[in-house]
Design an enzyme around this catalytic site. Sequence first.
Site, PDB file in Angstrom:
ATOM      1  N   GLU A   1      -5.148  -6.569 -16.246  1.00  0.00           N
ATOM      2  CA  GLU A   1      -5.593  -5.407 -16.990  1.00  0.00           C
ATOM      3  C   GLU A   1      -7.094  -5.479 -16.972  1.00  0.00           C
ATOM      4  OE1 GLU A   1      -3.989  -4.900 -21.015  1.00  0.00           O
ATOM      5  OE2 GLU A   1      -5.873  -3.835 -21.335  1.00  0.00           O
TER       6      GLU A   1
ATOM      7  N   CYS B   1      -9.144  -1.914 -25.146  1.00  0.00           N
ATOM      8  CA  CYS B   1      -8.896  -1.491 -23.761  1.00  0.00           C
ATOM      9  C   CYS B   1      -8.540  -0.007 -23.718  1.00  0.00           C
ATOM     10  CB  CYS B   1      -7.778  -2.290 -23.105  1.00  0.00           C
ATOM     11  SG  CYS B   1      -6.930  -3.437 -24.170  1.00  0.00           S
TER      12      CYS B   1
END
Lengths: 528, 528
Positions: free
Chosen positions: B257, B294
């Site tokens: 990620e 994120c």
Amino acid sequence: MSVRPILIDGEWTPSAAEETFRPANPAARQPLDDEYPVSPRDEVERAIQAAADAFAATAGWPGERFAAFLDAYAARIDARADEIIELAHAETALPVAPRLREVELPRTVNQLRQAASAAREGSWSLPTIDVKNNIRSLHAPIGPVAVFGPNNFPFAFNSIAGGDFAAAVAAGNPVIAKGHSLHPGTTRLFAEEAQAATEETEMPAGFVQLLYRTSHEDGALLVSHPLMGAAAYTGSRTGGLALKQAADRAGKPIYLELSSINPVFVLPGAVEERIQKLVDEFTASCLMGAGQFCTNPGLVVLLESPETDAFQMAVAARFDATPPGTLLAESVLEGLAESVERWRAAGAKLVTGGKPVEGRLAYANTLLRIEADAWLKDPDALQTEAFGNATLFVIARDAEELLEVANSLEGNLTGAIYSDTRGGDDALAAKVERVLRRKVGRLLNDKMPTGVAVSPAMNHGGPFPATGHPGFTAVGVPASLRRFSALHCYDNVRPQRLPIPLRDPNSTGDTWRLIDGLWTREAVVKKP
Amino acid sequence: MSVRPILIDGEWTPSAAEETFRPANPAARQPLDDEYPVSPRDEVERAIQAAADAFAATAGWPGERFAAFLDAYAARIDARADEIIELAHAETALPVAPRLREVELPRTVNQLRQAASAAREGSWSLPTIDVKNNIRSLHAPIGPVAVFGPNNFPFAFNSIAGGDFAAAVAAGNPVIAKGHSLHPGTTRLFAEEAQAATEETEMPAGFVQLLYRTSHEDGALLVSHPLMGAAAYTGSRTGGLALKQAADRAGKPIYLELSSINPVFVLPGAVEERIQKLVDEFTASCLMGAGQFCTNPGLVVLLESPETDAFQMAVAARFDATPPGTLLAESVLEGLAESVERWRAAGAKLVTGGKPVEGRLAYANTLLRIEADAWLKDPDALQTEAFGNATLFVIARDAEELLEVANSLEGNLTGAIYSDTRGGDDALAAKVERVLRRKVGRLLNDKMPTGVAVSPAMNHGGPFPATGHPGFTAVGVPASLRRFSALHCYDNVRPQRLPIPLRDPNSTGDTWRLIDGLWTREAVVKKP
């Protein structure tokens, strides 16, 4: 004769190729008449753009549309079967019957139809609904897929008719097929029917396209271009790893089937109990299609014993008595001879065969033997795939050595264990399985690996370097479709904007959906 | 104070580190007392070997065993919550309440318990049975997993307690955690409880291990070593791409990620209809945790209008009126300042903020604006992630320009569309969605992206460069478990040798299995 056109953006288009190639008839060792283009970069780029346009045009289409195309295509292949089989036989020398007509072509249309059913039914996409939070997800088409087919299955793994093609289309993706240079004519006939089927079922131009060959650089472009979704490749390890590097750098999924020696462990009780049956099964599996199978049993591991020696002798005798099949190409013959030489250089002894057949494109059915202690000195050299009708017996002195051989193996598609039926081998079988299980995608008992059933439970995959990722299978519906998908989540998205399989009603009535943890075909029921 | 030991092979072991590091208290801008080792290669290799041994020891274990460990661990974290929260607060300056105590820690133990349930229930592995052909398959543990946690979630994404850890363990894999250097103490407390839980539930030594830091080369070893199964990484794009390259070369799956700006398209009807609500939602989402998420909305795309100007002014006023949160580290402050400078250099104009807060480890809540035509001149520079409390408004003159901005975006975790409730925006919303859908893992309507529910339907993933593969999610049980699995097929394998979930009876009674195309919890019924 003029150069054959390529299929780009819905049209059979003359190529601007400066370079061309011709396939050969392996039985006659003579070039065939047709000439095919090596497409320059411009044609690759046009194909990619057309595929991207087709992808945009089909966004949100129900599975039924892709199913209709696949079914129409399958019917057209059936209707043109004779011509396809004849040309494939000329290009590959694979027997018309039973191989091409009774086995491979029926399997191929069956794959297309199974994929159509899966597309229509929709469960492959694992629709998942969290009712309370109104979060919904499913696997959706990933984008245009480049399919690179191998030399050894002109139908079942053909870049524009085989399993990868069927899976990519059923998942809702346009395909750019890169045909294999050994059977461009077969691929052309398929592509003609595929294109006609797209017209019949009103698919957009560019949904299926065909390039016969490109430079290596343009092959790399096909797997890494921003407009492409994913790629599938079946072929040599060297070629596959070069494509993998390009795809990995671009963050594009690529599914590879690279090489596999498919170790078979024959435990002592099995040899004692049913030597003749083993000889029959093993030689049939090993020599079928001149051994040119990804799941050919290229390595047999045995414990030393008089019975093992008898088994080896019987196999050698059967090898000698069986006429070697014609190989697919001069390059296959050269590669096979090199592999056998590499085995010998690493210490393996020739039992029988080990030379080309005079006057034919064939190699003598070949058996080599090496003791396990010698194997363990250079397992890397000894476990490189020999593509063709050659196999290696490794003889271990004891169970421990046999397990060491198992431990020295790299990733394979399959691994088989033969054991006796009375339980005498069970303890050793359990130990072998423990090691082998981690190293193979498909574990077999008392069965040779060559048959790859198109079953929902099949895994035609395995750990690197057999493939690029151990979680995916190239054969088997529905799992093979998910390779060509992106996971799409809808969080609080308004009902009328949801894709059909995620809406409250189950519109097909057939789609299995995971609703609040339960698999069901019912509609979403909202609690008051 | 002495250097803290590492957790290897079931023992807290002194490190032979020549290099050490100390975490800091971001609120005080002072180093904390504890000292942690940078493990040399030998320790990395010992951890890998111990993990491989633990993997061999747990082969074939039922899901119940992994579930028992996860549940025991969750209970231990709950019991030690005060101490963990206190140290995490010292190391990260994240607020004790509500963030650490009421949100992140409950989420973390909930993830562990959801993973435990999934391991116990077994359906995550998609057991698939073809009765007639006696071919059976399921997703099985892939091997030791290396987990690299990020800086911004000391609990929920912690390398030894977060979602990747829970998923890897629930799938049956040992974990080597590589702690994040900003919160080693928090990670240590988790690891102490994890180790105690392994003892309580009789897991093998080396099932969970912790290294605080390694060299970059040894990080690459962790993701590429032949004995490792897979890796998960959440963090910076540069670091992640280096690990990806090493893992890709070795053919090892790695789940990344990397970065995401989470574009939010606010269509004109929505701005007209509910400007105040939008200001509330957007500023809360954007400034939460000082924007260090994120899924922070780093980009807002709007059509030019007086209402858009009013929205911008209201957001700016709210930004000015809200005290900026403390950042996680000096390096975060530097990175954020650099990102804002990069945006300005590419043509964005500062609306408010744009400078560090004097005397604190904080950056003024920052809003910039750029016209779409200027954005389109350099979308690459403008869409690099600014990690922290800064966001960029892109103002398009018309719908076409707005769609061009959407088209210029790279892969993101999320994308949101706000539209009016009366249908006035629907035509434009449909066009935006068509473009955005391909570029994001999770599409939202009328909702900010910051909340990532631990839902079976969640996708915390997306196309490269948001992650390394668009088919996988890092959050959401059961899908997140399948990342850490290999597909295992059993072809004609004898009944007593099958893994329990593939045997004819459904031993748990709860496991959903796909038997001959139907999802069911029933036993296999053989037709006569």
